[in-house]
Design an enzyme around this catalytic site. Structure first.
Site, mmCIF file in Angstrom:
data_model
loop_
_atom_site.group_PDB
_atom_site.id
_atom_site.type_symbol
_atom_site.label_atom_id
_atom_site.label_comp_id
_atom_site.label_asym_id
_atom_site.label_seq_id
_atom_site.Cartn_x
_atom_site.Cartn_y
_atom_site.Cartn_z
ATOM 1 N N HIS A 1 0.716 -1.083 -0.070
ATOM 2 C CA HIS A 1 0.027 0.050 -0.076
ATOM 3 C C HIS A 1 1.064 1.285 -0.031
ATOM 4 O O HIS A 1 2.102 1.220 0.251
ATOM 5 C CB HIS A 1 -1.006 -0.035 0.971
ATOM 6 C CG HIS A 1 -0.425 -0.045 2.582
ATOM 7 N ND1 HIS A 1 0.516 -0.967 3.056
ATOM 8 C CD2 HIS A 1 -0.348 1.138 3.630
ATOM 9 C CE1 HIS A 1 0.653 -0.713 4.315
ATOM 10 N NE2 HIS A 1 0.290 0.569 4.561
ATOM 11 N N HIS B 1 1.399 4.063 1.759
ATOM 12 C CA HIS B 1 1.690 4.812 3.121
ATOM 13 C C HIS B 1 3.458 4.497 2.954
ATOM 14 O O HIS B 1 4.141 3.679 2.694
ATOM 15 C CB HIS B 1 1.535 3.992 4.388
ATOM 16 C CG HIS B 1 0.042 4.232 4.861
ATOM 17 N ND1 HIS B 1 -0.729 3.450 5.559
ATOM 18 C CD2 HIS B 1 -0.920 5.080 4.267
ATOM 19 C CE1 HIS B 1 -1.816 3.950 5.758
ATOM 20 N NE2 HIS B 1 -1.980 5.049 5.009
ATOM 21 N N ASP C 1 5.638 4.741 5.159
ATOM 22 C CA ASP C 1 6.586 3.625 5.917
ATOM 23 C C ASP C 1 6.465 2.425 5.357
ATOM 24 O O ASP C 1 7.020 1.228 5.917
ATOM 25 C CB ASP C 1 6.008 3.679 7.488
ATOM 26 C CG ASP C 1 4.580 3.015 7.595
ATOM 27 O OD1 ASP C 1 3.538 3.564 6.880
ATOM 28 O OD2 ASP C 1 4.369 2.008 8.239
ATOM 29 N N HIS C 2 5.875 2.408 3.987
ATOM 30 C CA HIS C 2 5.923 1.146 3.261
ATOM 31 C C HIS C 2 6.492 1.261 2.069
ATOM 32 O O HIS C 2 6.748 0.387 1.002
ATOM 33 C CB HIS C 2 4.413 0.271 2.958
ATOM 34 C CG HIS C 2 4.152 0.061 4.441
ATOM 35 N ND1 HIS C 2 4.073 -1.210 4.845
ATOM 36 C CD2 HIS C 2 3.600 0.671 5.640
ATOM 37 C CE1 HIS C 2 3.482 -1.358 6.033
ATOM 38 N NE2 HIS C 2 3.475 -0.213 6.578
ATOM 39 N N HIS D 1 -7.556 -0.673 5.231
ATOM 40 C CA HIS D 1 -6.545 0.369 5.663
ATOM 41 C C HIS D 1 -6.227 1.374 4.678
ATOM 42 O O HIS D 1 -6.351 2.542 5.166
ATOM 43 C CB HIS D 1 -5.370 -0.533 6.020
ATOM 44 C CG HIS D 1 -4.063 0.164 6.533
ATOM 45 N ND1 HIS D 1 -4.257 0.789 7.893
ATOM 46 C CD2 HIS D 1 -2.904 0.532 6.072
ATOM 47 C CE1 HIS D 1 -2.884 1.244 8.151
ATOM 48 N NE2 HIS D 1 -2.160 1.155 7.044
ATOM 49 N N ASP E 1 -0.070 -3.826 6.207
ATOM 50 C CA ASP E 1 -0.987 -3.296 7.555
ATOM 51 C C ASP E 1 -2.553 -3.808 7.302
ATOM 52 O O ASP E 1 -3.446 -3.057 8.096
ATOM 53 C CB ASP E 1 -0.797 -1.606 7.352
ATOM 54 C CG ASP E 1 0.543 -1.274 7.869
ATOM 55 O OD1 ASP E 1 1.422 -2.086 7.975
ATOM 56 O OD2 ASP E 1 0.748 -0.082 7.873
ATOM 57 N N HIS F 1 4.457 -4.756 10.455
ATOM 58 C CA HIS F 1 5.058 -4.100 11.728
ATOM 59 C C HIS F 1 4.924 -5.147 12.943
ATOM 60 O O HIS F 1 4.437 -6.240 13.011
ATOM 61 C CB HIS F 1 3.981 -3.115 12.123
ATOM 62 C CG HIS F 1 3.750 -1.743 11.397
ATOM 63 N ND1 HIS F 1 4.564 -0.642 11.662
ATOM 64 C CD2 HIS F 1 3.078 -1.668 10.296
ATOM 65 C CE1 HIS F 1 4.212 0.211 10.598
ATOM 66 N NE2 HIS F 1 3.264 -0.395 9.841
HETATM 67 FE FE FE Z 1 2.703 0.901 8.187
HETATM 68 ZN ZN ZN Z 2 -0.258 1.682 6.480
#
Ligand code: FE
Ligand code: ZN
Length: 240
Positions: free
Chosen positions: A56, A58, A60-61, A113, A132, A170
């Site tokens: 996805h 985001h 942080d990915h 998400h 996530d 995570h």
């Molecule tokens: Fe994440």
């Molecule tokens: Zn995420």
């Protein structure tokens, strides 16, 4: 020869999964929040990154996408997400597939998400990368989708073979488990699992991968009997 899996820690609690096929010498990096840990971890193993897969949009990915591509020339595959992953070479969705060497990675649409979230399922390797959406004893927050979307995603994921190893985005397992004990207090499987999880975290070890079978037994979101129950648990967890 079997696929090898390793991981690099990133940011506070993100996992960057590294998948290596010794046969083809391909290496896939899943959800690189940052480039440096992925490049260092693969180099240490003598692996060269040939692909990035994103679940996805985001940051942080996907934050490491551009620098990994600049360093290696790898190809990046991920979901459409309304164009929010500008570094993609190939957009994939339900019914399509990616591949590492001879291993196929089937793409599942599991929006909730984020609106375009996908999972990669490798049937022959019995592995799934769920970003996530599905966590060990948890699920992702509903940023762009509804509880009904997450309920549908849980149905799709629980239908995977029970032995499938699940690689999440995570290390949230301990906090998830504390809520799971409250949400499903009669469930002895959660109590037993938390003993193992607490011991692993005590030693600073990863609690992942999990499996579909273990999530079916202990995940309060996968075990929610209705959309309403999932919604109530999601709200309770957000306030937990
Ligand atoms: Fe994440
Ligand atoms: Zn995420």
């Amino acid at each position: 020869m079997a696929l090898e899996v390793a991981w690099a820690p990133a940011l506070r609690d993100n996992y960057i999964w590294l998948l290596h096929d010794p046969e083809s010498e391909e290496t896939v990096v899943v959800d690189p929040s940052e480039a440096a840990p992925a490049l260092a971890a693969t180099e240490a193993r003598g692996w060269t990154i040939t692909q990035v897969w994103n679940t996805h949009w985001h940051p942080d990915h996907t934050g490491g996408n551009a620098a990994i591509k600049a360093a290696t020339g790898c190809a990046i595959t991920g979901p459409a997400e309304s164009g929010r992953i500008p570094t993609l070479d190939r957009v994939v969705g339900e019914g399509e597939a990616a591949a590492i060497g001879g291993y196929e990675a089937r793409v599942l649409d599991i929006p909730a998400h984020t609106s375009g979230h996908i999972a990669f399922h490798l049937p022959e390797a019995a592995m799934a990368f769920t970003g996530d959406t599905l966590f060990a004893m948890g699920c992702g927050r509903l940023f762009e989708g509804s509880a009904a979307d997450m309920f549908a995603a849980m149905r799709k994921l629980e239908a995977l073979p029970p032995e499938t190893r699940v690689y999440c985005g995570h290390e949230y397992t301990q906090a998830n488990g504390r809520y799971a004990l409250v949400a499903d207090p009669e469930n002895q499987a959660i109590v037993e699992r938390m003993r193992e999880v607490d011991a692993l975290r005590e030693r600073g070890e990863a609690t992942l991968p999990t499996t579909i079978a273990l999530e079916r037994a202990t995940n309060p979101f996968m075990r929610a009997a209705s959309v309403e129950e999932l919604a109530a648990r999601r709200a309770a967890k957000d306030a937990f």
